[in-house]
Design an enzyme around this catalytic site. Structure first.
Site, PDB file in Angstrom:
ATOM      1  N   ASP A  29      37.891  43.743  48.236  1.00  0.00           N
ATOM      2  CA  ASP A  29      36.814  42.901  47.719  1.00  0.00           C
ATOM      3  C   ASP A  29      35.999  42.352  48.888  1.00  0.00           C
ATOM      4  O   ASP A  29      36.539  41.930  49.909  1.00  0.00           O
ATOM      5  CB  ASP A  29      37.397  41.760  46.883  1.00  0.00           C
ATOM      6  CG  ASP A  29      36.360  41.101  45.994  1.00  0.00           C
ATOM      7  OD1 ASP A  29      36.451  41.257  44.762  1.00  0.00           O
ATOM      8  OD2 ASP A  29      35.438  40.444  46.536  1.00  0.00           O
ATOM      9  N   ILE A  30      34.683  42.321  48.699  1.00  0.00           N
ATOM     10  CA  ILE A  30      33.786  41.875  49.771  1.00  0.00           C
ATOM     11  C   ILE A  30      33.864  40.359  49.979  1.00  0.00           C
ATOM     12  O   ILE A  30      33.468  39.855  51.041  1.00  0.00           O
ATOM     13  CB  ILE A  30      32.333  42.314  49.443  1.00  0.00           C
ATOM     14  CG1 ILE A  30      31.470  42.377  50.690  1.00  0.00           C
ATOM     15  CG2 ILE A  30      31.710  41.410  48.378  1.00  0.00           C
ATOM     16  CD1 ILE A  30      30.134  43.087  50.472  1.00  0.00           C
ATOM     17  N   ASN A  85      38.394  40.213  34.623  1.00  0.00           N
ATOM     18  CA  ASN A  85      37.485  39.310  33.927  1.00  0.00           C
ATOM     19  C   ASN A  85      36.647  40.147  32.965  1.00  0.00           C
ATOM     20  O   ASN A  85      36.099  41.172  33.359  1.00  0.00           O
ATOM     21  CB  ASN A  85      36.585  38.577  34.935  1.00  0.00           C
ATOM     22  CG  ASN A  85      37.386  37.701  35.871  1.00  0.00           C
ATOM     23  OD1 ASN A  85      38.313  37.021  35.445  1.00  0.00           O
ATOM     24  ND2 ASN A  85      37.054  37.729  37.152  1.00  0.00           N
ATOM     25  N   GLY A  91      33.497  35.255  33.568  1.00  0.00           N
ATOM     26  CA  GLY A  91      33.011  35.393  34.938  1.00  0.00           C
ATOM     27  C   GLY A  91      32.896  36.813  35.432  1.00  0.00           C
ATOM     28  O   GLY A  91      32.863  37.046  36.647  1.00  0.00           O
ATOM     29  N   SER A  93      31.150  39.677  36.794  1.00  0.00           N
ATOM     30  CA  SER A  93      29.835  39.822  37.437  1.00  0.00           C
ATOM     31  C   SER A  93      29.430  41.279  37.604  1.00  0.00           C
ATOM     32  O   SER A  93      28.237  41.561  37.771  1.00  0.00           O
ATOM     33  CB  SER A  93      29.831  39.120  38.794  1.00  0.00           C
ATOM     34  OG  SER A  93      30.806  39.671  39.658  1.00  0.00           O
ATOM     35  N   HIS A  98      37.225  46.570  36.259  1.00  0.00           N
ATOM     36  CA  HIS A  98      37.920  46.468  37.541  1.00  0.00           C
ATOM     37  C   HIS A  98      39.061  45.471  37.421  1.00  0.00           C
ATOM     38  O   HIS A  98      38.968  44.487  36.687  1.00  0.00           O
ATOM     39  CB  HIS A  98      36.970  46.064  38.675  1.00  0.00           C
ATOM     40  CG  HIS A  98      36.152  44.851  38.394  1.00  0.00           C
ATOM     41  ND1 HIS A  98      35.025  44.880  37.608  1.00  0.00           N
ATOM     42  CD2 HIS A  98      36.288  43.560  38.806  1.00  0.00           C
ATOM     43  CE1 HIS A  98      34.502  43.666  37.541  1.00  0.00           C
ATOM     44  NE2 HIS A  98      35.263  42.838  38.243  1.00  0.00           N
ATOM     45  N   HIS A 100      41.456  43.010  39.689  1.00  0.00           N
ATOM     46  CA  HIS A 100      41.654  42.346  40.974  1.00  0.00           C
ATOM     47  C   HIS A 100      43.164  42.335  41.257  1.00  0.00           C
ATOM     48  O   HIS A 100      43.947  41.835  40.428  1.00  0.00           O
ATOM     49  CB  HIS A 100      41.178  40.900  40.923  1.00  0.00           C
ATOM     50  CG  HIS A 100      39.725  40.716  40.602  1.00  0.00           C
ATOM     51  ND1 HIS A 100      38.791  40.394  41.558  1.00  0.00           N
ATOM     52  CD2 HIS A 100      39.042  40.780  39.431  1.00  0.00           C
ATOM     53  CE1 HIS A 100      37.601  40.262  40.994  1.00  0.00           C
ATOM     54  NE2 HIS A 100      37.727  40.490  39.695  1.00  0.00           N
TER      55      HIS A 100
HETATM   56  P1  AMP Z   1      34.153  39.974  38.742  1.00  0.00           P
HETATM   57  O1  AMP Z   1      33.467  38.706  39.135  1.00  0.00           O
HETATM   58  O2  AMP Z   1      35.461  39.813  38.072  1.00  0.00           O
HETATM   59  O3  AMP Z   1      33.216  40.885  37.976  1.00  0.00           O
HETATM   60  O4  AMP Z   1      34.503  40.718  40.090  1.00  0.00           O
HETATM   61  C1  AMP Z   1      33.571  41.423  40.840  1.00  0.00           C
HETATM   62  C2  AMP Z   1      34.058  41.431  42.240  1.00  0.00           C
HETATM   63  O5  AMP Z   1      33.331  42.416  42.966  1.00  0.00           O
HETATM   64  C3  AMP Z   1      33.863  40.109  42.983  1.00  0.00           C
HETATM   65  O6  AMP Z   1      35.134  39.622  43.403  1.00  0.00           O
HETATM   66  C4  AMP Z   1      32.976  40.493  44.167  1.00  0.00           C
HETATM   67  O7  AMP Z   1      33.295  39.793  45.347  1.00  0.00           O
HETATM   68  C5  AMP Z   1      33.212  41.972  44.292  1.00  0.00           C
HETATM   69  N1  AMP Z   1      32.145  42.737  44.890  1.00  0.00           N
HETATM   70  C6  AMP Z   1      30.819  42.682  44.593  1.00  0.00           C
HETATM   71  N2  AMP Z   1      30.138  43.561  45.348  1.00  0.00           N
HETATM   72  C7  AMP Z   1      31.045  44.192  46.129  1.00  0.00           C
HETATM   73  C8  AMP Z   1      30.963  45.198  47.125  1.00  0.00           C
HETATM   74  N3  AMP Z   1      29.802  45.779  47.471  1.00  0.00           N
HETATM   75  N4  AMP Z   1      32.099  45.602  47.734  1.00  0.00           N
HETATM   76  C9  AMP Z   1      33.286  45.039  47.407  1.00  0.00           C
HETATM   77  N5  AMP Z   1      33.432  44.090  46.465  1.00  0.00           N
HETATM   78  C10 AMP Z   1      32.328  43.667  45.835  1.00  0.00           C
END
Ligand code: AMP
Length: 112
Positions: A29-30, A85, A91, A93, A98, A100
């Site tokens: 995760d970024i 999520n 939450g 996004s 995916h 976590h």
């Molecule tokens: P969610 O908020 O559950 O949809 O998780 C999305 C996740 O994707 C968040 O934890 C972000 O930090 C992660 N994320 C978004 N863009 C990237 C990226 N380019 N590379 C790695 N992780 C990302």
């Protein structure tokens, strides 16, 4: 398709790959929320957990196999959390299913 995680799978957007096979892709995760924070995603575009069906659910079982393997490789012997999520109020996004994989610290329950 304008999907961030589909672009990561395709290599169009860089990521730090942890694991890949024919069904799934895993990467760091970024914006890590724990010392270990890995995202495990199906290569097939499934928007969220709300779209898991009898036809596509096998990949979810496989994702949990991969989560156990990656947690062991990361040395998370004291425990870890796997969470998805689903939808705006939870939450979510990125609208590509995916999971976590979080570990390396203690977690509270219930989550905030
Ligand atoms: P969610 O908020 O559950 O949809 O998780 C999305 C996740 O994707 C968040 O934890 C972000 O930090 C992660 N994320 C978004 N863009 C990237 C990226 N380019 N590379 C790695 N992780 C990302």
């Amino acid at each position: 398709m304008d999907c961030l995680f589909c672009k990561i799978i395709a290599g169009e957007i860089p990521s730090k790959k942890v694991y890949e096979d024919e069904q799934v892709y895993a990467f760091y995760d970024i914006d890590p929320q724990a010392p270990v924070h890995i995202l495990i995603i199906p290569k097939a575009h499934i928007p969220s957990a709300a779209q898991i069906t009898a036809e596509n659910s096998a990949v979810v079982a496989h994702i949990f196999e991969v989560a156990a393997k990656l947690a062991a490789e990361a040395g998370l012997k004291d425990g870890f959390r796997v969470v998805t999520n689903c939808g705006d109020s939870a939450g979510q996004s990125v609208k590509h299913l995916h999971f976590h994989l979080l570990g390396g610290r203690d977690f509270t329950w219930p989550p905030g």
